[in-house]
Design an enzyme around this catalytic site. Structure first.
Site, PDB file in Angstrom:
ATOM      1  N   ASP A   9      -3.166   4.685  -2.312  1.00  0.00           N
ATOM      2  CA  ASP A   9      -4.275   5.227  -1.535  1.00  0.00           C
ATOM      3  C   ASP A   9      -4.713   6.608  -2.049  1.00  0.00           C
ATOM      4  OD1 ASP A   9      -5.817   4.732   0.977  1.00  0.00           O
ATOM      5  OD2 ASP A   9      -4.916   6.634   1.572  1.00  0.00           O
ATOM      6  N   GLU A  12      -6.321   3.830  -5.997  1.00  0.00           N
ATOM      7  CA  GLU A  12      -7.638   3.956  -5.358  1.00  0.00           C
ATOM      8  C   GLU A  12      -8.131   5.362  -5.687  1.00  0.00           C
ATOM      9  OE1 GLU A  12      -9.914   3.920  -1.069  1.00  0.00           O
ATOM     10  OE2 GLU A  12      -8.132   5.113  -1.447  1.00  0.00           O
ATOM     11  N   ASP A  48       0.858  -1.175   0.000  1.00  0.00           N
ATOM     12  CA  ASP A  48       0.000   0.000   0.000  1.00  0.00           C
ATOM     13  C   ASP A  48       0.896   1.227   0.000  1.00  0.00           C
ATOM     14  OD1 ASP A  48      -2.465   1.561   0.470  1.00  0.00           O
ATOM     15  OD2 ASP A  48      -3.224  -0.327   1.274  1.00  0.00           O
ATOM     16  N   HIS A  72     -11.112  -3.531   2.879  1.00  0.00           N
ATOM     17  CA  HIS A  72     -11.081  -3.227   4.319  1.00  0.00           C
ATOM     18  C   HIS A  72     -11.922  -2.007   4.698  1.00  0.00           C
ATOM     19  CE1 HIS A  72      -8.368  -0.565   2.340  1.00  0.00           C
ATOM     20  NE2 HIS A  72      -8.339   0.195   3.418  1.00  0.00           N
ATOM     21  N   ASP A  73     -12.455  -1.285   3.719  1.00  0.00           N
ATOM     22  CA  ASP A  73     -13.292  -0.106   4.002  1.00  0.00           C
ATOM     23  C   ASP A  73     -14.778  -0.409   3.832  1.00  0.00           C
ATOM     24  OD1 ASP A  73     -11.071   1.545   4.401  1.00  0.00           O
ATOM     25  OD2 ASP A  73     -11.022   2.199   2.302  1.00  0.00           O
TER      26      ASP A  73
HETATM   27  O1  ISL Z   1     -13.961   4.295   3.664  1.00  0.00           O
HETATM   28  C1  ISL Z   1     -14.352   5.353   3.280  1.00  0.00           C
HETATM   29  C2  ISL Z   1     -15.393   6.029   3.953  1.00  0.00           C
HETATM   30  O2  ISL Z   1     -16.403   5.162   3.987  1.00  0.00           O
HETATM   31  C3  ISL Z   1     -13.830   6.009   2.142  1.00  0.00           C
HETATM   32  O3  ISL Z   1     -14.333   7.262   1.965  1.00  0.00           O
HETATM   33  C4  ISL Z   1     -12.346   6.059   2.348  1.00  0.00           C
HETATM   34  O4  ISL Z   1     -12.028   6.939   3.367  1.00  0.00           O
HETATM   35  C5  ISL Z   1     -11.703   6.483   1.086  1.00  0.00           C
HETATM   36  O5  ISL Z   1     -12.074   5.534   0.177  1.00  0.00           O
HETATM   37  C6  ISL Z   1     -10.213   6.459   1.199  1.00  0.00           C
HETATM   38  O6  ISL Z   1      -9.778   5.234   1.688  1.00  0.00           O
HETATM   39  C7  ISL Z   1      -8.419   5.060   1.884  1.00  0.00           C
HETATM   40  O7  ISL Z   1      -7.809   6.156   2.523  1.00  0.00           O
HETATM   41  C8  ISL Z   1      -8.225   6.422   3.851  1.00  0.00           C
HETATM   42  C9  ISL Z   1      -8.221   5.177   4.721  1.00  0.00           C
HETATM   43  O8  ISL Z   1      -8.914   5.444   5.908  1.00  0.00           O
HETATM   44  C10 ISL Z   1      -8.851   3.988   4.044  1.00  0.00           C
HETATM   45  O9  ISL Z   1      -8.730   2.840   4.842  1.00  0.00           O
HETATM   46  C11 ISL Z   1      -8.166   3.833   2.728  1.00  0.00           C
HETATM   47  O10 ISL Z   1      -8.580   2.684   2.039  1.00  0.00           O
HETATM   48  C12 ISL Z   1      -7.274   7.444   4.380  1.00  0.00           C
HETATM   49  O11 ISL Z   1      -5.957   7.022   4.148  1.00  0.00           O
END
Ligand code: ISL
Ligand code: CA
Length: 551
Positions: free
Chosen positions: A199, A256, A98, A324-325
């Site tokens: 990310d 992402e 990541d 994971h989100d």
């Molecule tokens: O999971 C979300 C809210 O429901 C998304 O908006 C998420 O914050 C967004 O997709 C970005 O995600 C990534 O960056 C974030 C982190 O918290 C997430 O785990 C990651 O996948 C900040 O680094």
């Protein structure tokens, strides 16, 4: 179509904190992953994507990085990492790391310095601004906190953070910062990693001057993606990064990219070739209205249209149901109301997604049909997003709405420990884990499913084997079938003279499907039922290998 290893691989996403604990502290770690490599080999995945394993105070579970080149002590050491990489490679499995470079932790030494004074050499690595009177420099809302700005008394200025206040945004306009990031990436490549999942990479460029957002809003802050997503400068940064880090390597970079749609996606991965793959959010947003918590039921027609438009928009897609989100796939898009439906719908969903054209990403536990967690109290939550949300929803109707949202969409659903067997703590650890194990672990777990040839796990193993070995399923063209049918998601994949047909009954009803008679006597190469009829059974999936008869 250009051949690439990452087009022929199924990627398995590991959330290290919840995969396997090897040293009895209730937290998953790198040695734990090494212990389970045989499992990955059996499953047939050809690459692993690890969520962040870097040194972090864990305000956002590793997405707040304190040191990009140090391993998080809870996860192990540099030696453990080297061993993991070596062992994966020995088994012919690539490693995707990541890369979190939209922001760092506020404990990163860059920020520690940056905060010290206005003329510190690192000041400009971040966004610092004077307030607008006593107010924030602009009206941007953050993903996690109400405002995207935090005031720092020492220098009497505010800093920008699109995520938590412990995740200050990095200023990509600063060339020294970009150099540091490229060198860091190249050092990881030189160690042997095979690629990066980047990310929120399309948020790294912000509109000059950071103007106020103009979307209508009830409160003081507005979500202003028009000023921080997909800005013109983004392409310059990504092209530079590609030249400096990726071009000369046989690697895979997947971005992402929230707020991306079928009209602008190709600027990132086709025309510009800035990224190899991207994760868009249109499927993840399909069951909500005004933001993720405002749940609306999953709609099959909407799903079909969406998947079809992405298959047609890009020559290569990323295929995923969750990560994971996100909540658990079967609870969200399938049916976990009975054991029978859970098993059948999880299998059907697996094929529906992963036999499309693109690189498949399977999130840990998806292959078991793991489900959402029945959260009842705030003490069970660990995720900063859910915690912020529930704490702000102190009473009444809103509290109800918040709990409903968390049960449906909360990120902790995906983060409960992997269910390995039916022993206490599901074989994940032998002490109390950092987050509770789903109470259904005694029936849903790797060991039980391994012993049952009809399990979701065995089905996934077969499915992955077909996907990674079939030229048709990898490189074949895609064409939708029965687009107007309200129950079936179906398509055909074609490569040279070979054709594979995928038919998924996305409902729990018995549904009739009139399909060409000549398909009837063809080989069914994968299904979740044994007898085939024009009447499809609940959540039935049928994959048909069409053999051409030469006259
Ligand atoms: O999971 C979300 C809210 O429901 C998304 O908006 C998420 O914050 C967004 O997709 C970005 O995600 C990534 O960056 C974030 C982190 O918290 C997430 O785990 C990651 O996948 C900040 O680094
Ligand atoms: Ca551990």
């Amino acid at each position: 179509m250009e051949k690439k290893w990452w087009k022929e691989s199924v990627v398995y996403q590991i959330y290290p904190r919840s995969f396997k604990d090897s040293n009895h502290d209730g937290i998953g770690d790198l040695r734990g992953i090494i212990e389970k490599i045989e499992y990955l080999v059996w499953l047939g995945v050809k690459a692993v994507w690890l969520n962040p394993v870097y040194d972090s105070p864990n305000d956002d579970m590793g997405y707040d990085i304190r040191d990009y080149e140090k391993i998080m002590s809870e996860f192990g050491t540099r030696e453990d990492f080297d061993l993991l990489l070596e062992t994966l490679h020995k088994h012919d499995i690539k490693l995707i790391m990541d890369l979190v470079v939209n922001h760092s932790s506020d404990e990163h030494h860059w920020f520690v310095e940056s905060r010290k004074s206005k003329d510190n050499p690192y000041r400009d690595y971040y966004f610092w601004k004077k307030g607008n009177g006593f107010k924030e420099p602009n009206n941007w809302a953050s993903f996690f906190t109400p405002s995207a700005w935090t005031y720092d008394e020492l220098t009497e200025e505010w800093y920008l953070h699109l995520f938590s206040e412990k995740q200050p945004d990095l200023n990509w306009d600063n060339p020294a910062l970009r150099e540091e990031i490229y060198s860091m990436i190249n050092r990881w490549f030189d160690k042997g990693v095979d690629g990066f999942r980047m990310d929120v990479i399309n948020l790294i460029a912000k509109k000059e001057g950071l103007p106020d957002g103009s979307k209508p809003t009830d409160g003081p802050y507005v979500f202003s993606d028009e000023h921080f997503a997909m800005q013109p400068k983004l392409h310059e940064h990504l092209q530079e990064m590609r030249r400096r880090c990726f071009d000369h390597r046989n690697c895979m970079c997947v971005g992402e990219t929230p707020f991306v749609n079928t009209s602008n996606a190709s600027s990132l991965i086709e025309t510009g070739r800035e990224l190899d793959l991207l994760f868009h959010f249109e499927l993840m947003d399909i069951d909500s209205r005004n933001g993720k918590w405002d749940y609306i039921p999953f709609n099959i027609m909407k799903f079909k249209k969406l998947m079809n438009s992405w298959q047609e928009a890009l020559s290569w897609n990323s295929l995923f149901w969750s990560n994971h989100d996100q909540p658990r796939t079967v609870s969200r898009f399938g049916d976990d109301s009975t054991e029978f439906y859970r098993v059948q719908s999880a299998k059907m969903l697996g094929v529906a997604m992963h036999f499309l054209k693109g690189t498949s990403f399977v999130f840990q536990g998806e292959e078991l049909g793991m489900t959402n967690y029945p959260f009842t109290k705030i003490e069970e939550l660990r995720d900063i997003e859910s915690l912020q949300f529930i704490r702000n929803a102190t009473k009444g109707d809103f509290l109800d709405f918040a709990w409903k949202g968390i049960l449906k969409k909360g990120r902790d659903n995906a983060r409960t420990p992997m269910q390995w067997d039916d022993s206490l703590y599901s074989g994940f650890s032998d002490v109390l884990p950092w987050i509770s194990v789903n109470p259904n672990y005694s029936s849903i777990n790797v060991e039980t499913e391994m012993n049952n040839p009809d399990s979701i796990l065995h089905f996934y193993q077969k499915m992955i084997s077909l996907k990674t070995k079939s030229e048709v399923l990898i490189y074949g063209d895609y064409e939708p079938l029965f687009l107007d049918n309200e129950a079936f998601f179906a398509y055909i994949r074609r490569h040279e003279d070979k054709q594979i047909i995928v038919i998924c009954n996305m409902t729990k009803n018995h549904v009739h499907l009139d399909y060409p008679k000549e398909w009837n006597h063809q080989e069914v190469i994968l299904s979740n039922y044994e007898n085939y009829d024009v009447l499809f059974q609940p959540y039935e999936v049928r994959v048909i290998n069409l053999v051409q008869h030469n006259e």
